[in-house]
Write a protein that holds these residues in place. Sequence first.
Motif, PDB file in Angstrom:
ATOM      1  N   ASN A   1      11.849 -56.663 -75.768  1.00  0.00           N
ATOM      2  CA  ASN A   1      11.728 -55.873 -74.542  1.00  0.00           C
ATOM      3  C   ASN A   1      11.312 -56.789 -73.340  1.00  0.00           C
ATOM      4  O   ASN A   1      11.805 -56.410 -72.027  1.00  0.00           O
ATOM      5  N   GLY A   2      10.881 -57.828 -73.570  1.00  0.00           N
ATOM      6  CA  GLY A   2      10.381 -58.800 -72.243  1.00  0.00           C
ATOM      7  C   GLY A   2      11.695 -59.261 -71.861  1.00  0.00           C
ATOM      8  O   GLY A   2      11.862 -59.556 -70.738  1.00  0.00           O
ATOM      9  N   THR A   3      12.475 -59.675 -72.838  1.00  0.00           N
ATOM     10  CA  THR A   3      13.771 -60.246 -72.376  1.00  0.00           C
ATOM     11  C   THR A   3      14.646 -59.132 -71.666  1.00  0.00           C
ATOM     12  O   THR A   3      15.278 -59.569 -70.495  1.00  0.00           O
ATOM     13  N   LEU A   4      14.537 -57.929 -72.025  1.00  0.00           N
ATOM     14  CA  LEU A   4      15.410 -56.812 -71.383  1.00  0.00           C
ATOM     15  C   LEU A   4      14.673 -56.803 -69.929  1.00  0.00           C
ATOM     16  O   LEU A   4      15.467 -56.498 -68.945  1.00  0.00           O
ATOM     17  N   LYS A   5      13.421 -56.923 -69.660  1.00  0.00           N
ATOM     18  CA  LYS A   5      12.506 -56.789 -68.550  1.00  0.00           C
ATOM     19  C   LYS A   5      13.089 -57.601 -67.400  1.00  0.00           C
ATOM     20  O   LYS A   5      13.273 -57.479 -66.362  1.00  0.00           O
ATOM     21  N   LYS A   6      13.345 -59.039 -68.054  1.00  0.00           N
ATOM     22  CA  LYS A   6      13.967 -60.071 -67.017  1.00  0.00           C
ATOM     23  C   LYS A   6      15.279 -59.541 -66.620  1.00  0.00           C
ATOM     24  O   LYS A   6      15.635 -60.036 -65.598  1.00  0.00           O
ATOM     25  N   ARG A   7      16.125 -58.938 -67.422  1.00  0.00           N
ATOM     26  CA  ARG A   7      17.472 -58.539 -67.125  1.00  0.00           C
ATOM     27  C   ARG A   7      17.563 -57.242 -66.006  1.00  0.00           C
ATOM     28  O   ARG A   7      18.534 -56.702 -65.989  1.00  0.00           O
ATOM     29  N   GLY A   8      16.067 -56.885 -65.976  1.00  0.00           N
ATOM     30  CA  GLY A   8      16.218 -55.277 -65.359  1.00  0.00           C
ATOM     31  C   GLY A   8      16.316 -54.017 -65.847  1.00  0.00           C
ATOM     32  O   GLY A   8      16.518 -53.005 -65.256  1.00  0.00           O
ATOM     33  N   SER A   9      16.559 -54.106 -67.396  1.00  0.00           N
ATOM     34  CA  SER A   9      16.683 -53.083 -68.168  1.00  0.00           C
ATOM     35  C   SER A   9      15.579 -52.800 -69.270  1.00  0.00           C
ATOM     36  O   SER A   9      15.864 -52.428 -70.197  1.00  0.00           O
ATOM     37  N   ALA A  10      14.175 -53.098 -68.783  1.00  0.00           N
ATOM     38  CA  ALA A  10      13.149 -52.769 -69.952  1.00  0.00           C
ATOM     39  C   ALA A  10      13.144 -51.359 -70.362  1.00  0.00           C
ATOM     40  O   ALA A  10      13.230 -50.539 -69.351  1.00  0.00           O
ATOM     41  N   LEU A  11      12.665 -51.229 -71.486  1.00  0.00           N
ATOM     42  CA  LEU A  11      12.318 -49.856 -71.995  1.00  0.00           C
ATOM     43  C   LEU A  11      11.029 -49.570 -71.728  1.00  0.00           C
ATOM     44  O   LEU A  11      10.116 -50.292 -71.802  1.00  0.00           O
ATOM     45  N   SER A  12      10.823 -48.200 -71.710  1.00  0.00           N
ATOM     46  CA  SER A  12       9.300 -47.774 -71.284  1.00  0.00           C
ATOM     47  C   SER A  12       8.753 -48.079 -72.765  1.00  0.00           C
ATOM     48  O   SER A  12       8.953 -48.246 -73.952  1.00  0.00           O
ATOM     49  N   GLU A  13       7.295 -47.663 -72.554  1.00  0.00           N
ATOM     50  CA  GLU A  13       6.337 -47.744 -73.738  1.00  0.00           C
ATOM     51  C   GLU A  13       6.847 -46.730 -74.827  1.00  0.00           C
ATOM     52  O   GLU A  13       6.805 -47.109 -76.096  1.00  0.00           O
ATOM     53  N   SER A  14       7.190 -45.428 -74.564  1.00  0.00           N
ATOM     54  CA  SER A  14       7.526 -44.465 -75.233  1.00  0.00           C
ATOM     55  C   SER A  14       8.714 -44.665 -76.173  1.00  0.00           C
ATOM     56  O   SER A  14       9.125 -44.608 -77.330  1.00  0.00           O
ATOM     57  N   GLU A  15       9.794 -45.422 -75.305  1.00  0.00           N
ATOM     58  CA  GLU A  15      11.209 -45.830 -76.102  1.00  0.00           C
ATOM     59  C   GLU A  15      10.762 -46.949 -76.878  1.00  0.00           C
ATOM     60  O   GLU A  15      11.530 -47.107 -77.959  1.00  0.00           O
ATOM     61  N   VAL A  16       9.755 -47.807 -76.764  1.00  0.00           N
ATOM     62  CA  VAL A  16       9.720 -48.812 -77.497  1.00  0.00           C
ATOM     63  C   VAL A  16       9.157 -48.302 -78.877  1.00  0.00           C
ATOM     64  O   VAL A  16       9.521 -48.832 -79.932  1.00  0.00           O
TER      65      VAL A  16
END
Length: 469
Positions: A228-243
């Motif tokens: 999810n940290g990698t996705l955050k760098k790409r601007g498409s991070a998951l929310s806590e509930s989605e994780v």
Amino acid sequence: MNQLFKLSSSWFPIWLISLLMLVMVFVYLPIFKGANQNMSDVPLIIVNEDKGKVGDAILLNLIEKQNGNSFKWKVDKTRQRAFTDLRNNKAYGALIIPSNYSKNLDQVHDTLLSNLTNGKPADLEVLLNEGIGQTATMIASNTLQTVALSTSKEISSQLKKELLQKGMRLAPENATLLDNPVKVVSKNVLGLPVNLNKGMTPFVMALISSITGMLGANMIHGYLLRSNGTLKKRGSALSESEVLASEIMFGFILTFCVSILIQLGVFGIFGSAHASSIWAIFLFTFFSCTTMFLLFKTIAVFLGGWGMLVMFPVNFMGIFSSGGAFPLSTLPFVHRFFSYILPTRYIVDGIRALLYYDGRLEAGLGQALGALSIYFVLTLAILIAFITTIKKYKEVKPVESEKKIRVKIENEIPHTSSNHENKGSRHIGEKDEQFRQALSHLAQGNQKEKQEMNDDEFRNALKSLHKKK
């Protein structure tokens, strides 16, 4: 670094883990104190079908000597009833006194006193539940054999005294009959093949299920956070509930794959015996693995970073209290107590019933399915409640407040800098120029259009242009 060593918080993991390991020593070591430290709950059956009085004497002698202090004896009326109880895993073994026991002993007595040959000893039958595990089967076999042999020795001693009193000489052919007037016949009631892995297959499968649940709950969480940290760098991070929802989905996939590999290893490579369908065993294994994953995931969600300190004791206590490696009846009280609470014991019982007892509900499968279903539904409901709570209080409200702020900003007069003002005035000037060009076009148009356009139409055209401006 010296300042780090001076902080008391730095030493907290050291003394806490050390204390936890000391507690584990006191909890687990008593299991290995000895095989005879706790035999009062070992379930054994005795059946007296003898039509004479000798069988009653054996039963009374057994009650007087044991007195409920050594074993948990159960008296069944018929051999068939004892056979059914053993096949349903209700006892470790049974001693059967046949209906002709007294009659056969009378024949032994007459043979010896008559100095006849070719006499046969009286039979006592021992039935063993070989699916309970090697340790429990050995306890039952040794105990029942001891009771039968002690009865044989007592009868032999009485016969020897009687022969001595009458001054009779014994034929050499009858020496063995005199020493062993009772023969013990042992039989395994399940008729299982030899390849049982000493009855440890259910324990190994339950052990793998428990470890899979604990490792899966921790490793999936760690690696999904990293992803999810990698996705955050790409601007498409998951929310806590989605994780959290993704962790549960990955957990189901993990337990499904592990369950398949367990079947391939246990039955495909090692060829372990099984009385039920492999598909039924697979479904129960998958259900068990998933339940353990949900249990450990629930602990992690509740306790966060402290969850690992709780998972290890729960895992090990469940393994030692499962009754797979050691019979539950021989374990200390604390382990028998936790065996009713933790799900590992029910996994062992369920797999054992499927492997050795034809999957009968009475043999432990029914109780196992009931207990594991409670764990499965309860933990899954807790995790779903966590996901719902996170969405409601941590993710939805901030989004709604942001929308309100945007509405307010859009309704207000925008405040712009001087650069923006210059750009805006330039933009307005361009619109004015376009308006003047339109007026010029109307004024200098061809005469035919002017003639066709009356004053009202000309004013309407001016109004429409003004609106566009």
